[in-house]
Design an enzyme around this catalytic site. Structure first.
Site, PDB file in Angstrom:
ATOM      1  N   LYS A 183      22.154 105.331  80.400  1.00 42.36           N
ATOM      2  CA  LYS A 183      22.656 104.076  79.826  1.00 42.36           C
ATOM      3  C   LYS A 183      23.697 104.421  78.773  1.00 42.36           C
ATOM      4  O   LYS A 183      23.367 104.840  77.667  1.00 42.36           O
ATOM      5  CB  LYS A 183      21.510 103.271  79.179  1.00 42.36           C
ATOM      6  CG  LYS A 183      21.972 101.864  78.828  1.00 42.36           C
ATOM      7  CD  LYS A 183      21.385 101.331  77.533  1.00 42.36           C
ATOM      8  CE  LYS A 183      22.079 101.752  76.290  1.00 42.36           C
ATOM      9  NZ  LYS A 183      23.472 101.291  76.097  1.00 42.36           N
ATOM     10  N   GLU A 259      19.153 113.200  69.114  1.00 42.80           N
ATOM     11  CA  GLU A 259      20.349 113.690  68.405  1.00 42.80           C
ATOM     12  C   GLU A 259      20.847 112.520  67.564  1.00 42.80           C
ATOM     13  O   GLU A 259      21.491 111.605  68.084  1.00 42.80           O
ATOM     14  CB  GLU A 259      21.410 114.138  69.411  1.00 42.80           C
ATOM     15  CG  GLU A 259      21.005 115.329  70.253  1.00 42.80           C
ATOM     16  CD  GLU A 259      20.962 116.644  69.484  1.00 42.80           C
ATOM     17  OE1 GLU A 259      21.497 116.703  68.365  1.00 42.80           O
ATOM     18  OE2 GLU A 259      20.379 117.602  70.012  1.00 42.80           O
ATOM     19  N   CYS A 293      29.132 112.605  64.281  1.00 42.61           N
ATOM     20  CA  CYS A 293      27.885 112.861  63.549  1.00 42.61           C
ATOM     21  C   CYS A 293      28.042 114.093  62.672  1.00 42.61           C
ATOM     22  O   CYS A 293      27.345 114.255  61.681  1.00 42.61           O
ATOM     23  CB  CYS A 293      26.733 113.039  64.520  1.00 42.61           C
ATOM     24  SG  CYS A 293      27.090 114.281  65.771  1.00 42.61           S
ATOM     25  N   GLU A 390      26.517 107.171  56.562  1.00 42.11           N
ATOM     26  CA  GLU A 390      27.547 107.820  57.384  1.00 42.11           C
ATOM     27  C   GLU A 390      28.812 106.986  57.270  1.00 42.11           C
ATOM     28  O   GLU A 390      28.818 105.822  57.673  1.00 42.11           O
ATOM     29  CB  GLU A 390      27.121 107.807  58.847  1.00 42.11           C
ATOM     30  CG  GLU A 390      26.202 108.927  59.249  1.00 42.11           C
ATOM     31  CD  GLU A 390      25.996 108.941  60.758  1.00 42.11           C
ATOM     32  OE1 GLU A 390      25.444 107.959  61.298  1.00 42.11           O
ATOM     33  OE2 GLU A 390      26.371 109.926  61.391  1.00 42.11           O
TER      34      GLU A 390
HETATM   35  P1  NAP Z   1      23.672 103.433  68.141  1.00 40.25           P
HETATM   36  O1  NAP Z   1      24.009 102.093  67.664  1.00 40.25           O
HETATM   37  O2  NAP Z   1      22.370 104.028  67.733  1.00 40.25           O
HETATM   38  O3  NAP Z   1      23.778 103.376  69.729  1.00 40.25           O
HETATM   39  C1  NAP Z   1      23.576 104.535  70.523  1.00 40.25           C
HETATM   40  C2  NAP Z   1      23.132 104.092  71.902  1.00 40.25           C
HETATM   41  O4  NAP Z   1      21.843 103.484  71.792  1.00 40.25           O
HETATM   42  C3  NAP Z   1      24.050 103.049  72.535  1.00 40.25           C
HETATM   43  O5  NAP Z   1      24.105 103.283  73.915  1.00 40.25           O
HETATM   44  C4  NAP Z   1      23.311 101.763  72.221  1.00 40.25           C
HETATM   45  O6  NAP Z   1      23.624 100.688  73.069  1.00 40.25           O
HETATM   46  C5  NAP Z   1      21.880 102.219  72.409  1.00 40.25           C
HETATM   47  N1  NAP Z   1      20.911 101.320  71.794  1.00 40.25           N
HETATM   48  C6  NAP Z   1      21.022 100.585  70.660  1.00 40.25           C
HETATM   49  N2  NAP Z   1      19.899  99.863  70.470  1.00 40.25           N
HETATM   50  C7  NAP Z   1      19.072 100.143  71.485  1.00 40.25           C
HETATM   51  C8  NAP Z   1      17.768  99.723  71.843  1.00 40.25           C
HETATM   52  N3  NAP Z   1      17.086  98.834  71.117  1.00 40.25           N
HETATM   53  N4  NAP Z   1      17.217 100.196  72.962  1.00 40.25           N
HETATM   54  C9  NAP Z   1      17.888 101.083  73.719  1.00 40.25           C
HETATM   55  N5  NAP Z   1      19.130 101.547  73.451  1.00 40.25           N
HETATM   56  C10 NAP Z   1      19.709 101.075  72.329  1.00 40.25           C
HETATM   57  O7  NAP Z   1      24.777 104.511  67.743  1.00 40.25           O
HETATM   58  P2  NAP Z   1      26.340 104.415  67.984  1.00 40.25           P
HETATM   59  O8  NAP Z   1      26.901 103.499  66.958  1.00 40.25           O
HETATM   60  O9  NAP Z   1      26.646 104.172  69.405  1.00 40.25           O
HETATM   61  O10 NAP Z   1      26.764 105.923  67.681  1.00 40.25           O
HETATM   62  C11 NAP Z   1      26.956 106.397  66.403  1.00 40.25           C
HETATM   63  C12 NAP Z   1      25.723 107.133  65.900  1.00 40.25           C
HETATM   64  O11 NAP Z   1      25.430 108.202  66.790  1.00 40.25           O
HETATM   65  C13 NAP Z   1      25.955 107.783  64.567  1.00 40.25           C
HETATM   66  O12 NAP Z   1      24.815 107.614  63.773  1.00 40.25           O
HETATM   67  C14 NAP Z   1      26.179 109.247  64.911  1.00 40.25           C
HETATM   68  O13 NAP Z   1      25.898 110.130  63.868  1.00 40.25           O
HETATM   69  C15 NAP Z   1      25.248 109.406  66.059  1.00 40.25           C
HETATM   70  N6  NAP Z   1      25.626 110.564  66.873  1.00 40.25           N
HETATM   71  C16 NAP Z   1      24.838 111.665  66.824  1.00 40.25           C
HETATM   72  C17 NAP Z   1      25.187 112.786  67.543  1.00 40.25           C
HETATM   73  C18 NAP Z   1      24.336 114.027  67.496  1.00 40.25           C
HETATM   74  O14 NAP Z   1      24.521 114.874  68.351  1.00 40.25           O
HETATM   75  N7  NAP Z   1      23.427 114.163  66.550  1.00 40.25           N
HETATM   76  C19 NAP Z   1      26.336 112.783  68.336  1.00 40.25           C
HETATM   77  C20 NAP Z   1      27.113 111.629  68.365  1.00 40.25           C
HETATM   78  C21 NAP Z   1      26.733 110.520  67.629  1.00 40.25           C
HETATM   79  P3  NAP Z   1      24.077  99.269  72.400  1.00 40.25           P
HETATM   80  O15 NAP Z   1      25.290  99.569  71.615  1.00 40.25           O
HETATM   81  O16 NAP Z   1      24.272  98.363  73.547  1.00 40.25           O
HETATM   82  O17 NAP Z   1      22.993  98.779  71.540  1.00 40.25           O
END
Ligand code: NAP
Length: 492
Positions: A183, A259, A293, A390
């Site tokens: 997804k 992650e 991140c 962040e």
């Molecule tokens: P996010 O809002 O947590 O979303 C990540 C994924 O989770 C998206 O596909 C999102 O889809 C999905 N998601 C959200 N709510 C969900 C739920 N209730 N059930 C299932 N899936 C759900 O993060 P983002 O804004 O896309 O990405 C930025 C974050 O990712 C930052 O915090 C960054 O640090 C972190 N990140 C970490 C790494 C690492 O390797 N540690 C790498 C890259 C990014 P929807 O948007 O449709 O909700």
């Protein structure tokens, strides 16, 4: 050959990918994908719901047993072909990513290479899944240990690295013999759909990879996690969502890799090579417009060099060209959406209200795109929101420190622990500080740590498990221990 923007978008499937078939959402819904540089819609794609998720899980479950028995060499060859196809199509994949995500084309090409490398790395790991046999200390029994795929997986990816976050999970899952439902984030689904088409071309069997694009994440993911057939969740995204998903996984005791977010300290000691530190800070801050991140979130610089460092970093950052990622010479693209821009704006306003000085701010187009000017702040007060959030944008807060113990305490004073950066020419200090930082990764005199051959991941609330490196495949494998007596057992 590079195609035009229109050709590239036209070439991407717009449907869900389930059991090797491209299919509309069961309820016929679709959603628009936006170009963050213009605010306009690139195209509309299928918006999967609970029924589609159930079909995708069913396909993954049905394919699991056969896929697990597929020879490792065959699994590896599929990944190797996929790597070659990605490299061949670098320009088109990069353009597609730039259109939906915003990063400059040069960075997008770099991400294609990085993403493809996970396929090559794990094509090599597929044939090195090991086991072992030994006898118990009393010589009476044999211990045989084998590795088996964990089973059908749910993979959830964020928007900031649309290709690499996918291949970093799909690569090891394929190598280990797991089937999966992916997804992707709704902001950047096209890269994942292009990846699925490419894997189909690389002859990945039907049902091994299923992709459900959706704006209804909860409807797609929660029933799948609670349904009892998914055995593993690999998630990359924010800590808040990771926490929620961990709780959903607890009922059916699903294995997880998490992650999550970061709040990286970037530490410059008084003996550092300041040119190298400014270079490293520019990379660690500005890669992906700061939407990483691993982005340097708090720049701690020894008081004796703090002003000079801030000035030099500011002149580097302010000179960067901001604009649409597809334009020639652009080095900084737009932020992902209006909410992201608003968040960065509010964090800067808060810091300035609490006493921070704007050392320099670059310029950014003031049009419909979500552009934010690269900005360096100094004298940032310890209670500024950006030090505990962040930033996810091109803003570098510089904070002066006086001694090593103080900076270690400040750096570790956070719930996150993904990565830290250290600049010093003193070897003893370098090793000591690297050991004392509560992080999963350290960039020592470098502003870039990501590498497919290295174990990527964090401690504390930055996550669980590692991706890439020798351990990346472990996350998708179970141990099985078989006990059997030795025929002529020694007397006990
Ligand atoms: P996010 O809002 O947590 O979303 C990540 C994924 O989770 C998206 O596909 C999102 O889809 C999905 N998601 C959200 N709510 C969900 C739920 N209730 N059930 C299932 N899936 C759900 O993060 P983002 O804004 O896309 O990405 C930025 C974050 O990712 C930052 O915090 C960054 O640090 C972190 N990140 C970490 C790494 C690492 O390797 N540690 C790498 C890259 C990014 P929807 O948007 O449709 O909700």
């Amino acid at each position: 050959m590079t195609e035009t923007k229109t050709d590239v978008i036209a070439g991407v499937p717009r449907q869900l990918f389930i059991n090797g078939q491209w299919t509309a959402a069961a309820d016929g819904r679709d959603f628009g994908v936006e170009n963050p540089a213009t605010g306009t819609e690139l195209c509309r794609i299928a918006d999967g719901g609970a029924a589609d998720s159930a079909r995708a899980v069913e396909a993954a479950v049905a394919a699991q047993a056969t896929w697990a028995r597929t020879p490792p060499r065959v699994r590896g060859e599929i990944l190797r072909r996929a790597h070659e196809l990605m490299v061949e199509r670098t320009d088109d994949l990069a353009l597609l990513m730039t259109l939906e995500m915003g990063k400059p084309l040069a960075e997008a090409r770099g991400e294609v290479a990085y993403a493809a490398e996970f396929f090559r790395w794990f094509s090599e790991e597929a044939v090195r899944i090991d086991g072992g046999m030994t006898t118990t200390p009393d010589g009476r029994n044999r211990i045989m240990v084998m590795r088996q795929p964990v089973g059908p997986c749910m993979l959830i990816t964020p928007w900031n690295f649309p290709l690499a976050m996918g291949t970093r999970k799909i690569g090891p899952a394929v190598a280990a013999g797991c089937t999966m439902v992916l997804k992707p984030a709704p902001q950047t689904p096209l890269s994942s759909l292009a990846l699925a088409a490419l894997l189909q071309e690389a002859v990945l069997p039907d049902g091994v990879l299923n992709v459900v694009t959706t704006t209804r994440a909860g409807e797609v993911v929660e029933p799948a996690l609670r349904g009892g057939s998914i055995r593993k969740l690999s998630f990359t995204g924010s800590t808040a969502v990771g926490r929620l998903l961990l709780s959903q996984c607890s009922d059916t005791v699903i294995r997880t890799s998490m992650e999550l977010g970061g709040n990286a300290p970037f530490i410059v000691f008084e003996d550092a090579d300041l040119d190298a530190a400014v270079d490293g800070a520019t990379t660690a801050k500005m890669r992906n417009m700061g939407e990483a991140c691993t982005a340097a979130n708090r720049l701690y610089v020894h008081r004796s060099v703090a002003d000079e460092f801030a000035e030099r970093l500011a002149s580097r950052m302010a000179a960067l060209t901001v604009g649409p990622g597809t334009s020639e010479g652009v080095q900084v693209g737009p932020l992902i959406d209006a909410a992201a821009k608003q968040k960065v704006t509010a964090l800067v306003e808060d810091a300035v209200a609490k006493g921070a000085k704007v050392v320099a701010a670059g310029t950014a187009p003031q049009d419909a795109g979500h552009f934010y000017p690269p900005t360096v702040l100094s004298q940032v007060s310890g209670d500024s929101d950006m030090l505990t959030t962040e930033i996810f944008g091109p803003v570098a807060p510089v904070i002066a420190f006086d001694d090593e113990d103080e900076v270690i305490r400040l750096a570790n004073d956070t719930d996150w622990g993904l990565v830290g950066y250290v600049y010093t020419r003193d070897v003893d200090r370098a090793l000591d500080v690297s050991e004392r930082l509560e992080v999963g990764m350290v960039g020592l005199n470098t502003g870039l740590v990501s590498n497919p051959a290295a174990p990527f991941g964090g401690v504390k609330q930055s996550g669980l498990g590692r991706e890439g490196g020798r351990v990346g495949i472990e996350e998708f494998l179970e141990y099985k221990y078989i006990a059997t007596p030795v025929r002529d057992r020694p007397a006990s």
